[in-house]
Design an enzyme around this catalytic site. Sequence first.
Site, PDB file in Angstrom:
ATOM      1  N   HIS A 132      10.454  26.406  -6.270  1.00  0.00           N
ATOM      2  CA  HIS A 132      10.438  27.528  -5.327  1.00  0.00           C
ATOM      3  C   HIS A 132       9.023  28.090  -5.173  1.00  0.00           C
ATOM      4  O   HIS A 132       8.547  28.299  -4.055  1.00  0.00           O
ATOM      5  CB  HIS A 132      11.397  28.621  -5.819  1.00  0.00           C
ATOM      6  CG  HIS A 132      11.356  29.880  -5.006  1.00  0.00           C
ATOM      7  ND1 HIS A 132      11.858  29.956  -3.730  1.00  0.00           N
ATOM      8  CD2 HIS A 132      10.859  31.114  -5.287  1.00  0.00           C
ATOM      9  CE1 HIS A 132      11.682  31.195  -3.259  1.00  0.00           C
ATOM     10  NE2 HIS A 132      11.084  31.910  -4.184  1.00  0.00           N
ATOM     11  N   GLU A 198      18.547  34.825  -1.663  1.00  0.00           N
ATOM     12  CA  GLU A 198      17.871  34.062  -2.719  1.00  0.00           C
ATOM     13  C   GLU A 198      18.932  33.714  -3.750  1.00  0.00           C
ATOM     14  O   GLU A 198      19.600  34.603  -4.291  1.00  0.00           O
ATOM     15  CB  GLU A 198      16.723  34.866  -3.340  1.00  0.00           C
ATOM     16  CG  GLU A 198      15.541  34.967  -2.390  1.00  0.00           C
ATOM     17  CD  GLU A 198      14.270  35.523  -3.024  1.00  0.00           C
ATOM     18  OE1 GLU A 198      14.371  36.245  -4.049  1.00  0.00           O
ATOM     19  OE2 GLU A 198      13.179  35.243  -2.493  1.00  0.00           O
ATOM     20  N   ASP A 232      19.698  37.732  -4.298  1.00  0.00           N
ATOM     21  CA  ASP A 232      18.612  38.697  -4.104  1.00  0.00           C
ATOM     22  C   ASP A 232      18.232  38.699  -2.616  1.00  0.00           C
ATOM     23  O   ASP A 232      17.291  38.030  -2.195  1.00  0.00           O
ATOM     24  CB  ASP A 232      17.430  38.286  -4.983  1.00  0.00           C
ATOM     25  CG  ASP A 232      16.330  39.321  -4.970  1.00  0.00           C
ATOM     26  OD1 ASP A 232      16.620  40.489  -4.694  1.00  0.00           O
ATOM     27  OD2 ASP A 232      15.165  38.954  -5.246  1.00  0.00           O
ATOM     28  N   THR A 348      14.438  32.795  -7.465  1.00  0.00           N
ATOM     29  CA  THR A 348      15.130  31.810  -6.635  1.00  0.00           C
ATOM     30  C   THR A 348      15.128  30.446  -7.315  1.00  0.00           C
ATOM     31  O   THR A 348      14.093  29.990  -7.793  1.00  0.00           O
ATOM     32  CB  THR A 348      14.434  31.706  -5.268  1.00  0.00           C
ATOM     33  OG1 THR A 348      14.324  33.014  -4.744  1.00  0.00           O
ATOM     34  CG2 THR A 348      15.211  30.830  -4.311  1.00  0.00           C
TER      35      THR A 348
HETATM   36 CA    CA Z   1      14.062  37.098  -6.013  1.00  0.00          CA
END
Ligand code: CA
Length: 414
Positions: A132, A198, A232, A348
């Site tokens: 990520h 996320e 998120d 993430t």
């Molecule tokens: Ca995050």
Amino acid sequence: MPNKSSWVQIPEGSDFTIHNLPFGIFSIKNGKPRVGIAIGNQILDLAAVARLGHFDALKIDKKVFSQNTLNDFISLGKSKTSRLRKKVQQLLSSKKSPLIGKRAVLIAQSKATMHMPVAVGDYTDFYSSIEHATNLGKMFRDPKNALLPNWRHLPVGYHGRASSIVVSGTPIHRPKGQVMPVGADKPIFKASGRLDFELETAFIIGKENKLGNSIPVNEAEDYIFGKVLFNDWSARDIQKWEYVPLGPFLGKSFASSISPWIVTMDALEPFRTKGPVQKPKVLPYLKYKGDKNFNINLQVSIQPQGKKETVVSNSNFKFMYWNMSQQLAHHTVNGCNTKVGDMMASGTISGRDNNSFGSMLEISHSGKNPVTLDSGEKRAFIEDNDTVIMRGYCEKDGMRVGFGEVRGKVLPAR
Ligand code: CA
């Protein structure tokens, strides 16, 4: 323990097997919220089981089962909470269980409302997936130097907003804020046009460390009660304009959604796996022994209103470069204290290929390559009235331990 079964009927493929027994807070019509354990499609009402005296030998104050959060229960410490879970495992598996026929102790999940499982004092979000961080670094900075110089030396994180963490099923309003349109010389105020999810998990602190004390990396798991799925939510256009130099703020703080059942570290124990090799070598306070990663399959779906859902990502928690023990050791190495109920999100969780990315920002390559859903609609980011659903489970030797799901619907901006 494999193949242990329960006298409670457990549907094929259920996340809530006898090997799992996660804790949550539920209520039924006209009833107060209380502590339960998920089993199959049912909830074992721990307040009711406690009233019948089945936990008396554990010397636990019955009041902890009638609270509207798990904080007091978790604060009893793992010596008690782990023994209680074992006792429940025995009560739900024994053919001679005194609970058989006691219908009042089991409640259909379909009849229950789930609540926030803990009062979250503080919330920290890490950034621990190398895939990520590399994807984002390539998109926003320099493709040749995607990772900033600190990334391989410490688990990067920031302090998030605890007040806006909500339980699965709670709708989210599209946030509004300042964005800087491409080519413009001043920002405008508008509803976010790049609303994203996320895919993360979060761990919940189960034991405090006092202010000024650090948690050693190899003791960190003693301080972790369990885990939930964590979405998120992120407004990419707001985030992009505001984040320099102090990091995420309003692009993140409007909401995060969690799954309602806390899967304990005891239940996750069989699913340990090796983490990625860390190069260069980490500083001694981050050096850990044994396997500290966990093999948790993760999935994200998007469901437009009135349509079927489409899976847009299949990832796995085992890909995380920095593990939970390192995150917690780093978090407290300066003497920062943590409290029971604090939530620490992983960051993430992206895998290596396009099908395993943990955000639309990566999946659609910053909006340039929208995905086509089964309904034929295209999505670069999340549209109004879409529902985002995340699921996660571990499976090994016929044992399945799952998190259920976290779902959240996006309503139009207010
Ligand atoms: Ca995050």
